[in-house]
Design a protein around this motif. Sequence first.
Motif, PDB file in Angstrom:
ATOM      1  N   ALA A 197       0.831  -1.207   0.000  1.00 37.92           N
ATOM      2  CA  ALA A 197       0.000   0.000   0.000  1.00 37.92           C
ATOM      3  C   ALA A 197       0.864   1.254   0.000  1.00 37.92           C
ATOM      4  N   ALA A 198       1.994   1.210   0.716  1.00 37.74           N
ATOM      5  CA  ALA A 198       2.912   2.357   0.738  1.00 37.74           C
ATOM      6  C   ALA A 198       3.453   2.628  -0.655  1.00 37.74           C
ATOM      7  N   GLU A 199       3.800   1.570  -1.352  1.00 38.00           N
ATOM      8  CA  GLU A 199       4.331   1.720  -2.702  1.00 38.00           C
ATOM      9  C   GLU A 199       3.277   2.311  -3.636  1.00 38.00           C
ATOM     10  N   SER A 200       2.056   1.814  -3.548  1.00 33.71           N
ATOM     11  CA  SER A 200       0.991   2.297  -4.427  1.00 33.71           C
ATOM     12  C   SER A 200       0.728   3.785  -4.211  1.00 33.71           C
ATOM     13  N   ALA A 201       0.615   4.202  -2.939  1.00 33.09           N
ATOM     14  CA  ALA A 201       0.357   5.614  -2.648  1.00 33.09           C
ATOM     15  C   ALA A 201       1.525   6.485  -3.083  1.00 33.09           C
ATOM     16  N   SER A 202       2.742   5.996  -2.884  1.00 36.61           N
ATOM     17  CA  SER A 202       3.928   6.785  -3.216  1.00 36.61           C
ATOM     18  C   SER A 202       4.111   6.933  -4.720  1.00 36.61           C
ATOM     19  N   VAL A 203       3.774   5.886  -5.469  1.00 35.27           N
ATOM     20  CA  VAL A 203       3.868   5.976  -6.934  1.00 35.27           C
ATOM     21  C   VAL A 203       2.936   7.066  -7.461  1.00 35.27           C
ATOM     22  N   GLU A 204       1.707   7.107  -6.952  1.00 35.56           N
ATOM     23  CA  GLU A 204       0.761   8.139  -7.401  1.00 35.56           C
ATOM     24  C   GLU A 204       1.205   9.522  -6.931  1.00 35.56           C
ATOM     25  N   ALA A 205       1.708   9.600  -5.689  1.00 36.65           N
ATOM     26  CA  ALA A 205       2.193  10.886  -5.184  1.00 36.65           C
ATOM     27  C   ALA A 205       3.366  11.391  -6.009  1.00 36.65           C
ATOM     28  N   LEU A 206       4.242  10.474  -6.427  1.00 39.04           N
ATOM     29  CA  LEU A 206       5.381  10.863  -7.262  1.00 39.04           C
ATOM     30  C   LEU A 206       4.908  11.401  -8.601  1.00 39.04           C
ATOM     31  N   SER A 207       3.926  10.740  -9.206  1.00 41.21           N
ATOM     32  CA  SER A 207       3.406  11.202 -10.490  1.00 41.21           C
ATOM     33  C   SER A 207       2.833  12.610 -10.377  1.00 41.21           C
ATOM     34  N   LEU A 208       2.050  12.851  -9.324  1.00 43.72           N
ATOM     35  CA  LEU A 208       1.457  14.166  -9.116  1.00 43.72           C
ATOM     36  C   LEU A 208       2.532  15.209  -8.834  1.00 43.72           C
ATOM     37  N   SER A 209       3.496  14.868  -7.988  1.00 45.66           N
ATOM     38  CA  SER A 209       4.553  15.813  -7.632  1.00 45.66           C
ATOM     39  C   SER A 209       5.367  16.207  -8.854  1.00 45.66           C
ATOM     40  N   SER A 210       5.676  15.229  -9.692  1.00 48.61           N
ATOM     41  CA  SER A 210       6.445  15.515 -10.902  1.00 48.61           C
ATOM     42  C   SER A 210       5.658  16.413 -11.845  1.00 48.61           C
ATOM     43  N   ARG A 211       4.369  16.125 -11.977  1.00 50.56           N
ATOM     44  CA  ARG A 211       3.528  16.936 -12.872  1.00 50.56           C
ATOM     45  C   ARG A 211       3.400  18.376 -12.356  1.00 50.56           C
TER      46      ARG A 211
END
Length: 247
Positions: A197-211
């Motif tokens: 679950a940590a990985e899933s949330a962090s992957v989406e957070a990374l995508s948003l942060s990069s955008r």
Amino acid sequence: EFARTCEEGRDPGRAVTFRGHAGDNAARLYAYAEAEEHYEWAFRSFEKLPAESRPAAAIALHRRRGAVRLAQARFDDATADFEAMLAVARGTGAPVGEVAALAGLCDALFYGQRVEEMAVRAQELLDAATRLGGAGDRAEAHARIGQTFVGQGRFEEAVPLLDDAIASARRVGAPVALKIALSLRGLVHYWQTEYQAAESASVEALSLSSRLGDGFYALGARMFRVNPMRAGADTVLSILRRAVAEA
């Protein structure tokens, strides 16, 4: 070059504008020291602006410089910028600026390990967001209160607030609030050894942060996006090295 031409031509309004653009371009490339230098130059032209233009310019410049100082982990300097921004916003009746300043203070105080002060600002943010009436701002305020609980180790209280903030941010299309709530939710998952679950949330957070061009949150998301129980050491080291290089 445009900014320098305006400075030499004694056109402070456009000098501030173009220095701001130059700083923003540098920040998007994670060149934070260069971005800060441009904002410092903009402040040098600030006093030459017409009096009626100064409050809006001060709010914008303090917000930008505070953000790049935060990205450089200069939390006390970032706090000073956001406090100055808050004073101007409140003094001139600028509610949008007030909300943005309080949000910036929450990050600077949280990562500066001044969690009790952050808790006060998070409640002020919720009050200001409620007055302003924006659903996205309220979602961010709830995420910030959850952030306070995370900093205090009160995970049972943080989780429902962060989950609600995630749901609200998705519903109203508030990427900033979603980025913050997902980042913190990933952090809680990690500390509770819920690695997938940590990985899933962090992957989406990374995508948003990069955008959004937010290198500070992107770095944090990279740190927690790999499931350490499944990923090999080489994979983890590769991601962390890439995160450091981008920072």
